[in-house]
Write an enzyme that holds these catalytic residues in place. Structure first.
Site, PDB file in Angstrom:
ATOM      1  N   TYR A  38      14.795 -25.906  47.005  1.00  0.00           N
ATOM      2  CA  TYR A  38      14.135 -27.191  46.796  1.00  0.00           C
ATOM      3  C   TYR A  38      14.170 -28.006  48.087  1.00  0.00           C
ATOM      4  O   TYR A  38      14.994 -27.758  48.981  1.00  0.00           O
ATOM      5  CB  TYR A  38      14.780 -27.973  45.646  1.00  0.00           C
ATOM      6  N   GLU A  82      41.770 -41.037  51.584  1.00  0.00           N
ATOM      7  CA  GLU A  82      41.131 -39.755  51.860  1.00  0.00           C
ATOM      8  C   GLU A  82      41.924 -39.034  52.947  1.00  0.00           C
ATOM      9  O   GLU A  82      42.264 -39.632  53.977  1.00  0.00           O
ATOM     10  CB  GLU A  82      39.689 -39.976  52.310  1.00  0.00           C
ATOM     11  N   ASP A 136      35.337 -33.723  39.785  1.00  0.00           N
ATOM     12  CA  ASP A 136      35.801 -32.344  39.699  1.00  0.00           C
ATOM     13  C   ASP A 136      37.269 -32.236  39.328  1.00  0.00           C
ATOM     14  O   ASP A 136      37.717 -31.180  38.859  1.00  0.00           O
ATOM     15  CB  ASP A 136      35.554 -31.620  41.020  1.00  0.00           C
ATOM     16  N   ARG A 180      23.563 -33.159  50.357  1.00  0.00           N
ATOM     17  CA  ARG A 180      24.854 -33.714  49.927  1.00  0.00           C
ATOM     18  C   ARG A 180      25.392 -34.726  50.938  1.00  0.00           C
ATOM     19  O   ARG A 180      25.947 -35.765  50.561  1.00  0.00           O
ATOM     20  CB  ARG A 180      25.863 -32.579  49.732  1.00  0.00           C
TER      21      ARG A 180
END
Length: 398
Positions: free
Chosen positions: A216, A33, A305, A107
């Site tokens: 939400y 990463e 993605d 998230r």
């Protein structure tokens, strides 16, 4: 015919999920990463039962119980009049029908749960501040270049490096993502500071001409995630997904909306968890892959993605990445066949389903933002068939 070393580029939700999927298949995983620390931020995430069942199987069900919310229903309302157009029960119905709950979660909380699971697994080695700058697939091995000069060799490379994936570009050379013409304003709000009528434990989608707003609960309802998607020109740097935004621009883009939605948006600055209430990003996606050979070639596979970036109108971006991971794990466990064949099996199992979700997401956006006769027809049909139209058995029943 083992494949003991899986290399993963990218430590977002897709990369961490891929690491867990491969580790469950018995592989040794090395994840790279570029960021110096995990710091996933951003809006909330909706996870359908097709995804929460996977997370439960991975042993993350209890952690979801701690950090997530479990909405009672999905409700569609007119952004112009406030009328309830349709409702789909979630909660117990989701468990009865699909075997797993429908969940809404911040998230960062989902990312943190996946990261903790990866850190606990001795087969997964997480390397931060390690940008992948190049790769090669030759002589039965894949080699990553990390930074300027460091190289590492493995049996498989999984590219989970996002919508702007340079590995995808090198692999299939299909150009940059397309900017969709949508701008997403997002805010995290303290639920207790919102008007009482807007604190329901549900997902609410407000549908209007050229716009829609979704709200939400997350974190057991203590916070409310709000995302407003409008149509407009992107910021000058569309590659940077996170931009500052302001209330006046949002309200101008929304135009005339009903009193309850107006009340929600006007309450946002006072309820915001951040000094800058609204953040903005320009949506970008890609057309669906044309075949399995684009999702995996040789010893390299695309996931999340990097493979199928999609518009958020079906709330399945994170879900498809997690589904990729479990299918990748199944493929990597097939020790009787060579690695390219295993990756081909993975791609064959995934590309058409992901293409269908991408296409449905585009279509949902057209329906959500419809105008004129199409909007009137949508509203009339939802009044009669709301739950049937809002349920997605082919997706959730996996």
């Amino acid at each position: 015919m083992s494949a003991s070393q899986v290399l993963i580029a990218g430590g977002g939700i897709g990369g961490l999920a891929a690491a867990l999927g491969c580790a469950r298949a018995g592989c040794e995983v090395r994840l790279y990463e570029r960021a110096p620390a995990f710091s996933e931020v951003g809006a909330g995430v909706q996870l359908g039962p097709n995804v929460t069942g996977i997370l439960r199987d991975w042993g993350l069900g209890d952690e979801l119980q701690v950090v997530a919310a479990f909405p009672d229903q999905l409700q569609a309302r007119s952004a112009l009049t406030g009328e309830v157009l349709g409702q789909l029960p979630l909660g117990a119905r989701s468990i009865e029908r699909y075997g797993a709950p429908y969940v809404t979660v911040h998230r960062a909380d989902l990312h943190r749960a996946l990261a903790r699971a990866a850190m606990r697994d001795e087969r997964i080695h997480v390397n931060l501040n390690q940008p992948v700058t190049d790769f090669s697939d030759a002589a039965g091995a894949v080699t990553l270049t990390i930074g300027a000069t460091y190289r590492v060799e493995g049996d498989v490379l999984v590219a989970a490096d996002g919508v702007w994936s340079p590995i995808r570009q090198a692999l299939i050379k299909d150009g940059p993502p397309r900017v969709t013409g949508h701008l997403a304003y997002r805010a995290m709000l303290r639920t207790a500071d919102l008007p009482p009528s807007l604190r329901a434990n549900q997902v609410t989608a407000w549908l209007g001409p050229h716009v829609h707003v979704v709200q939400y609960p997350v974190r057991h309802g203590e916070w409310t995630n709000v995302v407003a998607i409008v149509e407009g020109a992107p910021p000058s740097d569309a590659h940077d997904w996170d931009h500052g935004a302001n209330q006046a621009d949002l309200m101008r883009s929304l135009g005339r909306v009903c009193a309850p939605l107006q009340e929600l948006l006007e309450a946002a600055p006072g309820a915001s968890l951040n000094a800058a209430t609204w953040r903005l990003w320009a949506l970008a996606d890609r057309p669906p892959l044309r075949g399995a050979d684009q999702m995996a070639r040789g010893l390299v596979a695309l996931a999340g993605d990097a493979a199928h970036p999609m518009r958020p109108f079906l709330a399945q971006g994170a879900g498809m990445a997690i589904e990729d991971a479990t299918e990748l794990g199944r493929a990597m466990a097939m020790d009787a066949v060579d690695v390219p064949t295993r990756l081909k099996r993975y791609a064959l199992a995934r590309w058409q389903r992901c293409a269908r979700v991408q296409a449905r997401s585009v279509r949902n956006g057209q329906i959500f933002h419809s105008t004129g006769l199409m909007r009137l027809g949508r509203d009339a049909l939802m009044r009669v068939m709301g739950a049937r139209l809002m349920d997605v058995p082919w997706l959730y029943g996996r």
